[in-house]
Design a protein around this motif. Sequence first.
Motif, mmCIF file in Angstrom:
data_model
loop_
_atom_site.group_PDB
_atom_site.id
_atom_site.type_symbol
_atom_site.label_atom_id
_atom_site.label_comp_id
_atom_site.label_asym_id
_atom_site.label_seq_id
_atom_site.Cartn_x
_atom_site.Cartn_y
_atom_site.Cartn_z
ATOM 1 N N SER A 72 -12.723 -17.124 -7.173
ATOM 2 C CA SER A 72 -11.345 -17.572 -7.414
ATOM 3 C C SER A 72 -10.348 -16.711 -6.660
ATOM 4 N N ALA A 73 -10.589 -15.387 -6.647
ATOM 5 C CA ALA A 73 -9.710 -14.488 -5.900
ATOM 6 C C ALA A 73 -9.744 -14.821 -4.406
ATOM 7 N N THR A 74 -10.918 -15.157 -3.902
ATOM 8 C CA THR A 74 -11.057 -15.537 -2.495
ATOM 9 C C THR A 74 -10.267 -16.802 -2.195
ATOM 10 N N VAL A 75 -10.331 -17.779 -3.095
ATOM 11 C CA VAL A 75 -9.590 -19.031 -2.916
ATOM 12 C C VAL A 75 -8.089 -18.774 -2.912
ATOM 13 N N ILE A 76 -7.624 -17.938 -3.820
ATOM 14 C CA ILE A 76 -6.188 -17.632 -3.886
ATOM 15 C C ILE A 76 -5.715 -16.976 -2.591
ATOM 16 N N LEU A 77 -6.525 -16.058 -2.053
ATOM 17 C CA LEU A 77 -6.141 -15.387 -0.812
ATOM 18 C C LEU A 77 -6.175 -16.335 0.387
ATOM 19 N N THR A 78 -7.300 -17.015 0.589
ATOM 20 C CA THR A 78 -7.487 -17.786 1.814
ATOM 21 C C THR A 78 -6.796 -19.144 1.796
ATOM 22 N N ASP A 79 -6.799 -19.806 0.644
ATOM 23 C CA ASP A 79 -6.267 -21.168 0.582
ATOM 24 C C ASP A 79 -4.786 -21.233 0.227
ATOM 25 N N HIS A 80 -4.255 -20.148 -0.297
ATOM 26 C CA HIS A 80 -2.853 -20.192 -0.720
ATOM 27 C C HIS A 80 -2.026 -19.088 -0.068
ATOM 28 N N TYR A 81 -2.367 -17.831 -0.318
ATOM 29 C CA TYR A 81 -1.549 -16.734 0.205
ATOM 30 C C TYR A 81 -1.525 -16.730 1.733
ATOM 31 N N LYS A 82 -2.703 -16.753 2.360
ATOM 32 C CA LYS A 82 -2.754 -16.710 3.823
ATOM 33 C C LYS A 82 -2.381 -18.039 4.460
ATOM 34 N N ARG A 83 -2.489 -19.116 3.699
ATOM 35 C CA ARG A 83 -2.237 -20.430 4.303
ATOM 36 C C ARG A 83 -0.756 -20.759 4.360
ATOM 37 N N TYR A 84 0.006 -20.499 3.277
ATOM 38 C CA TYR A 84 1.424 -20.867 3.336
ATOM 39 C C TYR A 84 2.371 -19.856 2.698
ATOM 40 N N ASN A 130 1.831 -15.927 3.562
ATOM 41 C CA ASN A 130 1.848 -14.862 4.568
ATOM 42 C C ASN A 130 0.646 -15.042 5.494
ATOM 43 N N THR A 131 0.838 -15.818 6.540
ATOM 44 C CA THR A 131 -0.279 -16.168 7.431
ATOM 45 C C THR A 131 -0.800 -14.978 8.221
ATOM 46 N N ASN A 132 0.020 -13.952 8.403
ATOM 47 C CA ASN A 132 -0.402 -12.771 9.156
ATOM 48 C C ASN A 132 -0.481 -11.541 8.250
ATOM 49 N N ALA A 133 -1.043 -11.730 7.089
ATOM 50 C CA ALA A 133 -1.119 -10.643 6.108
ATOM 51 C C ALA A 133 -1.971 -9.486 6.640
ATOM 52 N N SER A 134 -1.507 -8.286 6.404
ATOM 53 C CA SER A 134 -2.272 -7.103 6.803
ATOM 54 C C SER A 134 -3.455 -6.922 5.860
ATOM 55 N N GLN A 135 -4.392 -6.050 6.273
ATOM 56 C CA GLN A 135 -5.544 -5.767 5.416
ATOM 57 C C GLN A 135 -5.097 -5.217 4.059
ATOM 58 N N LYS A 136 -4.094 -4.348 4.097
ATOM 59 C CA LYS A 136 -3.609 -3.740 2.859
ATOM 60 C C LYS A 136 -3.014 -4.788 1.929
ATOM 61 N N ALA A 137 -2.204 -5.690 2.480
ATOM 62 C CA ALA A 137 -1.584 -6.736 1.672
ATOM 63 C C ALA A 137 -2.631 -7.702 1.126
ATOM 64 N N ALA A 138 -3.606 -8.058 1.980
ATOM 65 C CA ALA A 138 -4.661 -8.982 1.553
ATOM 66 C C ALA A 138 -5.510 -8.375 0.436
ATOM 67 N N MET A 139 -5.814 -7.083 0.544
ATOM 68 C CA MET A 139 -6.598 -6.425 -0.504
ATOM 69 C C MET A 139 -5.824 -6.378 -1.817
ATOM 70 N N ARG A 140 -4.520 -6.173 -1.738
ATOM 71 C CA ARG A 140 -3.691 -6.188 -2.959
ATOM 72 C C ARG A 140 -3.759 -7.556 -3.629
ATOM 73 N N VAL A 141 -3.705 -8.605 -2.809
ATOM 74 C CA VAL A 141 -3.784 -9.966 -3.350
ATOM 75 C C VAL A 141 -5.136 -10.193 -4.029
ATOM 76 N N LEU A 142 -6.223 -9.736 -3.408
ATOM 77 C CA LEU A 142 -7.550 -9.905 -3.996
ATOM 78 C C LEU A 142 -7.671 -9.179 -5.333
ATOM 79 N N PHE A 143 -7.165 -7.943 -5.388
ATOM 80 C CA PHE A 143 -7.201 -7.188 -6.647
ATOM 81 C C PHE A 143 -6.380 -7.894 -7.725
#
Length: 498
Positions: free
Chosen positions: A351-363, A365-378
């Motif tokens: 579910s965390a993967t879906v939230i990051l890839t299908d929502h956060y990165k898609r519409y 923050n498409t250019n999210a940094s590693q740090k921002a993406a990890m925060r979203v996953l946590f």
Amino acid sequence: MDLPIIDLIVFLVYMLAIVLFGISFSFKKRTTDDYVTGGGRLPSWAIGMSIFATFVSSISFLALPGNAYLSNWNGFVFSLSIPLAALIAVKFFVPLYRSLKSDSAYYYLEQRFGLWARIYASIFYLLTQVARIGSILYLLALPMNALFGWSIPLIVVVTGISVVIYAMFGGIEAVVWTDAVQGIVLIVGALTSLGIILFSMPEGPAQVFEIASAADKFSLGSVKFNFVESTFWLILVYGLFINLQNFGIDQSYIQRYISAKNNKEAVSSTLFGSLLYIPVSLLFFFIGTALYSYYQAMPELLSPELQGMENADKIFPYFIVTALPTGITGLLIASIFAAGMSTISTSINSSATVILTDHYKRYINTNASQKAAMRVLFLASFLIGGIGIVAGTALNGVESALDAWWALSSIFSGGILGLFLLGFISRKVKSNYAAIGVICGLLVIGWMSLSPLFFKGAWSDYKSAFHTNLTIVLGTMTILLVGFILTLLSINKTKINS
């Protein structure tokens, strides 16, 4: 009854060890690729064990023996559909998802039908996982409450928090490796139980078969096909559609395909994990049948409070507490929790993967940094786990949590399989025809799932007359037929106009 102190220690040590083992993976240098796919480091056997552990939940551990205890092996026919679904998966689905180079199962739907399809599938997947986490936590707590008087909300919260901690910090590696450990624990626990039942029979192990055969306990169900009764063919068709859904469009399975080192290992892990479930589910059914013979031969050992159909799921935990040696009881209770925890951790991570890839990165923050993406996953892991815990406590007092889960999962996930197959089978189906098909399919699924709950008494003629297990079958077929018919009409209209 009270749990002996040694068994309680065994159980608590196991729970603590699993949490600490899962957290240990958080000390490695992590990237989003490490967190989501394990960076290609995971061996195929461990991924296979994780797929197997995803199949098995506390529902399986408790409901399958309970089902066999009450009736026969009709439910085992579900497992017989797995080989065909697994072969389709390794032939078509595994190569498809590994070629897409995306962490999301729903990226394909966007490529095929547009963004609406990806948003629809991903949101409904998240809703399904929240319902699943809540249902498993609640169903796990019920027998523990009945046997030991443990508080249902307390069990839900403590178990849920334990899983959230290691799933959130450890990522997919923690999930896969703890799944592997817990898969081994539950198999060892089940085999131990069966061995003790067989060799505790007054006249020896053969008596189990004598008593069970006389009661027709080994039957796989009627071979007549109808739409109302749970026959052999109905369960086989239902199992095929459910397993196609698992292998074809469930993020937790697809994530394991792409976590493998290469295509060969992805195929081998998928076959190993799925086919392992067949003998293990057979083991659970045999345990239920053996318990029937056990308590028929020695009825004085069964508490009068457990007589009746509504208590079938408590029979196996009751045997564990009353008949197993001290220490082994604690291990078996741990294996019950292992079955639930492995499924919950998988749901949280996927579910965390879906939230990051299908929502956060898609519409967002498409250019999210590693740090921002990890925060979203946590944060996403924490939120999904927390909402699942709330859902589990909210189910406290529901008349039938299992019926509620079946209804919710049918509505939330039933339309996704039809949409995926529609796009996979034909390249000619357009986005708008697919959308109309999904709407029609969801109407059918909603009517079949909810009409029995609302249309009662004088209104009972308006409820679905079909067996509940046909919900996903008829819903999926509706989507396919509507999509194909609209496409054919469009093609014929174009030919006529030209």
